[in-house]
Design a protein around this motif. Structure first.
Motif, PDB file in Angstrom:
ATOM      1  N   GLU A  56      43.129 -45.022  14.667  1.00  0.00           N
ATOM      2  CA  GLU A  56      43.371 -46.331  14.048  1.00  0.00           C
ATOM      3  C   GLU A  56      42.062 -47.003  13.664  1.00  0.00           C
ATOM      4  O   GLU A  56      42.018 -47.806  12.736  1.00  0.00           O
ATOM      5  N   SER A  57      40.997 -46.667  14.390  1.00  0.00           N
ATOM      6  CA  SER A  57      39.703 -47.307  14.113  1.00  0.00           C
ATOM      7  C   SER A  57      38.619 -46.301  13.730  1.00  0.00           C
ATOM      8  O   SER A  57      37.443 -46.632  13.690  1.00  0.00           O
ATOM      9  N   ARG A  58      39.022 -45.046  13.461  1.00  0.00           N
ATOM     10  CA  ARG A  58      38.050 -44.011  13.110  1.00  0.00           C
ATOM     11  C   ARG A  58      38.449 -43.289  11.833  1.00  0.00           C
ATOM     12  O   ARG A  58      39.617 -43.297  11.430  1.00  0.00           O
ATOM     13  N   SER A  78      35.818 -47.172  23.294  1.00  0.00           N
ATOM     14  CA  SER A  78      35.448 -48.077  22.204  1.00  0.00           C
ATOM     15  C   SER A  78      34.117 -48.771  22.491  1.00  0.00           C
ATOM     16  O   SER A  78      33.256 -48.874  21.614  1.00  0.00           O
TER      17      SER A  78
END
Length: 261
Positions: A56-58, A78
């Motif tokens: 979701e964040s990579r 994170s």
């Protein structure tokens, strides 16, 4: 069904499961499916859920898969990655390169010391006229930084690579220098891995003999000059990487060797 066919089928099953979970198809995803096949069957579900959360964040799937299989909690992961990424922002503006580099470092629980060595490797290779601005090089930097510093291994690695490039030039090979460099660098790392595994196995055998009283262990059981040289080449984190994280090293090297993004 024989073992090879069974494993082959498991890779395809994992790949299909990942597609159903919404991951984009491609060679990198197939490599991740093969990597997950090496994990216990009961962990596949949790691994996919962790990978989905991490991605979701990579942007980089390969390092995301390795991190999904790590023991870090999502919040700790994170936090640690943010610290490492800040350390390499001066090297890369492309987020996928940043993630490829820091993901490789995180395999072996690397930290700021490995970031500093990654920067040294970057400057060393750039000084030797290699293009550093791509994901394959970024992955390689992370692995090299965990293993050692360029002051120790740099000239030795480049000597082997230069020899191979010259050989290919004489044979009029169609392969370009960057491809030869990356392929030979991967082979060099695998050779170091085999040497480290042999060293650890020898130490374990000798320790066992001491504990069981099978024989009196003397200095002749060790080649001290060789052992010292090997320890000088490979850091403690690098040794842990080689002997305890073979699957993780293999997926990173495969992504470099076969140019998977």
């Amino acid at each position: 069904m024989d073992l090879k066919k069974e494993l082959h089928q498991k890779v395809f099953d994992n790949y299909e499961e990942m597609l159903r979970e919404g991951f984009r198809e491609g060679d990198a995803l197939f490599l991740v499916a093969a990597y997950f096949t090496g994990k216990p069957d009961e962990t596949i579900g949790p691994l996919l859920r962790r990978l989905k959360k991490i991605m979701e964040s990579r942007k980089d799937m390969i390092s995301g898969a390795v991190l999904a299989a790590s023991y870090y909690g999502i919040e700790e992961l994170s936090m640690r990655l943010t610290i490492l990424e800040e350390g390499v922002r001066n090297l890369y503006t492309d987020q996928k390169c940043v993630e490829a580099l820091t993901g490789s470092i995180m395999i072996a629980d690397g930290g700021p010391a490995e970031v500093a060595k990654a920067i040294q490797w970057y400057m060393f290779l750039m000084k030797n006229q290699y293009d550093m601005n791509n994901e394959r090089m970024a992955r390689l930097l992370g692995i090299l930084a965990v293993i050692s510093s360029p002051n120790i291994l740099g000239k030795k690695m480049l000597s082997k690579i230069t020899e191979k490039i010259e050989q290919n030039t004489k044979e009029e090979s169609a392969a370009d220098e960057e491809t030869i460099f990356l392929e030979e660098a991967c082979q060099f790392i695998k050779q170091l891995q085999r040497q480290e595994e042999e060293r650890i196995n020898k130490l374990e055998r000798t320790s066992y003999k001491m504990l069981t009283g099978e024989k009196n262990v003397t200095a002749s059981d060790f080649d001290y000059s060789k052992e010292y040289h090997q320890e000088e080449e490979i850091s403690l984190n690098g040794s842990n990487l080689f002997t305890g994280m073979k699957q993780e090293v293999d997926i990173i090297l495969s992504a470099i060797y076969f140019d998977l993004i």
